[in-house]
Motif scaffolding. Structure first.
Motif, PDB file in Angstrom:
ATOM      1  N   ARG A 104       0.836  -1.204   0.000  1.00  0.00           N
ATOM      2  CA  ARG A 104       0.000   0.000   0.000  1.00  0.00           C
ATOM      3  C   ARG A 104       0.873   1.256   0.000  1.00  0.00           C
ATOM      4  N   SER A 105       2.050   1.187   0.595  1.00  0.00           N
ATOM      5  CA  SER A 105       2.981   2.317   0.530  1.00  0.00           C
ATOM      6  C   SER A 105       3.399   2.570  -0.909  1.00  0.00           C
ATOM      7  N   LEU A 106       3.661   1.497  -1.643  1.00  0.00           N
ATOM      8  CA  LEU A 106       4.033   1.638  -3.050  1.00  0.00           C
ATOM      9  C   LEU A 106       2.859   2.148  -3.880  1.00  0.00           C
ATOM     10  N   ASP A 107       1.642   1.700  -3.573  1.00  0.00           N
ATOM     11  CA  ASP A 107       0.462   2.221  -4.262  1.00  0.00           C
ATOM     12  C   ASP A 107       0.368   3.732  -4.080  1.00  0.00           C
ATOM     13  N   LEU A 108       0.561   4.173  -2.846  1.00  0.00           N
ATOM     14  CA  LEU A 108       0.472   5.603  -2.546  1.00  0.00           C
ATOM     15  C   LEU A 108       1.587   6.385  -3.231  1.00  0.00           C
ATOM     16  N   ALA A 109       2.789   5.814  -3.249  1.00  0.00           N
ATOM     17  CA  ALA A 109       3.912   6.476  -3.922  1.00  0.00           C
ATOM     18  C   ALA A 109       3.636   6.636  -5.410  1.00  0.00           C
ATOM     19  N   ALA A 110       3.103   5.587  -6.030  1.00  0.00           N
ATOM     20  CA  ALA A 110       2.813   5.639  -7.461  1.00  0.00           C
ATOM     21  C   ALA A 110       1.748   6.688  -7.764  1.00  0.00           C
ATOM     22  N   ALA A 111       0.765   6.818  -6.879  1.00  0.00           N
ATOM     23  CA  ALA A 111      -0.344   7.755  -7.099  1.00  0.00           C
ATOM     24  C   ALA A 111       0.047   9.203  -6.852  1.00  0.00           C
ATOM     25  N   THR A 112       1.015   9.435  -5.977  1.00  0.00           N
ATOM     26  CA  THR A 112       1.341  10.803  -5.569  1.00  0.00           C
ATOM     27  C   THR A 112       2.679  11.314  -6.098  1.00  0.00           C
ATOM     28  N   GLY A 113       3.446  10.443  -6.749  1.00  0.00           N
ATOM     29  CA  GLY A 113       4.746  10.866  -7.268  1.00  0.00           C
ATOM     30  C   GLY A 113       5.845  10.910  -6.226  1.00  0.00           C
ATOM     31  N   ALA A 114       5.649  10.206  -5.115  1.00  0.00           N
ATOM     32  CA  ALA A 114       6.670  10.186  -4.063  1.00  0.00           C
ATOM     33  C   ALA A 114       7.952   9.541  -4.581  1.00  0.00           C
ATOM     34  N   GLN A 115       9.082  10.022  -4.091  1.00  0.00           N
ATOM     35  CA  GLN A 115      10.376   9.551  -4.585  1.00  0.00           C
ATOM     36  C   GLN A 115      10.978   8.422  -3.759  1.00  0.00           C
ATOM     37  N   ALA A 148       6.812   1.504 -10.765  1.00  0.00           N
ATOM     38  CA  ALA A 148       7.351   2.389  -9.732  1.00  0.00           C
ATOM     39  C   ALA A 148       8.781   2.009  -9.368  1.00  0.00           C
ATOM     40  N   GLN A 149       9.500   1.442 -10.340  1.00  0.00           N
ATOM     41  CA  GLN A 149      10.852   0.956 -10.045  1.00  0.00           C
ATOM     42  C   GLN A 149      11.844   2.066  -9.721  1.00  0.00           C
ATOM     43  N   ASP A 150      11.500   3.324 -10.029  1.00  0.00           N
ATOM     44  CA  ASP A 150      12.386   4.432  -9.681  1.00  0.00           C
ATOM     45  C   ASP A 150      12.185   4.922  -8.250  1.00  0.00           C
ATOM     46  N   VAL A 151      11.154   4.430  -7.592  1.00  0.00           N
ATOM     47  CA  VAL A 151      10.921   4.801  -6.191  1.00  0.00           C
ATOM     48  C   VAL A 151      11.980   4.121  -5.314  1.00  0.00           C
ATOM     49  N   LYS A 152      12.692   4.907  -4.532  1.00  0.00           N
ATOM     50  CA  LYS A 152      13.731   4.358  -3.655  1.00  0.00           C
ATOM     51  C   LYS A 152      13.083   3.622  -2.476  1.00  0.00           C
ATOM     52  N   LEU A 153      13.626   2.451  -2.156  1.00  0.00           N
ATOM     53  CA  LEU A 153      13.078   1.628  -1.083  1.00  0.00           C
ATOM     54  C   LEU A 153      13.985   1.685   0.146  1.00  0.00           C
ATOM     55  N   LEU A 154      13.448   2.198   1.245  1.00  0.00           N
ATOM     56  CA  LEU A 154      14.162   2.311   2.504  1.00  0.00           C
ATOM     57  C   LEU A 154      13.690   1.167   3.406  1.00  0.00           C
TER      58      LEU A 154
END
Length: 273
Positions: A104-115, A148-154
């Motif tokens: 769900r964090s990734l869903d939200l990142a994809a929807a909002t443009g989070a990095q 969303a593969q460009d989203v950095k995963l912490l």
């Protein structure tokens, strides 16, 4: 140079938490004040953080206590609305954290443009929220499904209020997590939000995986930031920015500014050294 410089703009980066008020469906949600109140508080906290000089911000449903490991649709929808309402106010890089559900964090990142996203991606835990099996392979495949593969995963490798079902040394956890999953960062936490990350554990992790970004994830305060940042590549900071340094309070810009002034002085000294 790490990706922190590229994405956030600096090494020894400070990622500030913007803790959202309880949301629809949460036990403590104030249905009389409604979502307008949630957005108003988030906007004020965001302004205080940005005007205080933080490097990046991460939106999380921190007050959705007690947390779920399979988060409901209404929570993600409410968070998306808040971030959408604030989009024109956001001036710095931002990430998201839907506690505690990595997909769900990734869903939200994809929807909002989070990095970037911070989550518990790996491991099986006995936790305050029940038995917790993260299934990282499914999560990462979901990330690619979302493009969303460009989203950095912490990767938070020491979850708050949880412990590995098997007794594993933190050095083994760090080494195998990096080898098997190629995380963008490892986050090392204390027991709860606001509790200091153990410097010895932080150093063990960094020494074990020197080429991976390691972040102090909880309890970095103005009194210990030099010690923590001398080991870690950066920090995630929430409680230290709150009025009187209390978790449940609103962000106080004066505290943010004082903290960030000391961080910037530390960076200058570190660069010269």
């Amino acid at each position: 140079m790490t990706w922190l410089k590229e994405v956030i703009g600096t090494e020894k980066a400070i990622i500030a938490m913007c803790h959202l008020q309880p949301l629809p469906g949460d036990p403590s949600y104030d249905y009389k004040k409604g979502m307008d109140y949630v957005i108003e508080v988030a906007r004020k906290d965001l302004k205080a953080l940005q005007d205080g000089g933080v490097d990046a911000v991460m939106f999380s449903n921190e007050f959705s206590l007690p947390y779920l490991t399979e988060v409901k649709t209404e929570t993600v929808s409410a968070m998306a609305r808040v971030i959408g309402e604030l989009m024109n106010d956001i001036r710095i890089p931002y990430g998201v954290n839907v506690l505690w559900d990595a997909k769900r964090s990734l869903d939200l990142a994809a929807a909002t443009g989070a990095q970037f996203v911070r989550e518990i991606f790996t491991g099986v835990y006995a936790s305050d929220f029940g038995l917790w099996d993260t299934k990282v392979g499914e999560t990462v495949r979901h990330q690619y499904h979302l493009h969303a593969q460009d989203v950095k995963l912490l990767f938070n490798i020491l979850p708050e209020a949880a412990k590995y079902v098997a007794d594993r040394d933190i050095k083994d956890i760090a080494k195998s997590t990096v080898f098997n999953n190629r995380p963008d960062a490892l986050c090392v936490s204390g027991l709860t939000a606001g509790e200091q990350t153990d410097s010895q554990i932080l150093k063990k992790v960094k020494d074990t995986v020197p080429d991976c970004v390691v972040l102090a994830n909880t309890g970095v305060r103005i009194e210990n930031l030099e010690q923590q940042l001398s080991i870690a590549d950066g920090a995630v900071v929430g409680t230290a920015f709150k009025y009187e340094g209390k978790f449940e309070n609103k962000v106080e810009q004066k505290r943010v500014k004082e903290f960030m002034n000391k961080v910037k002085a530390f960076r200058e000294t570190a660069i010269k050294a």
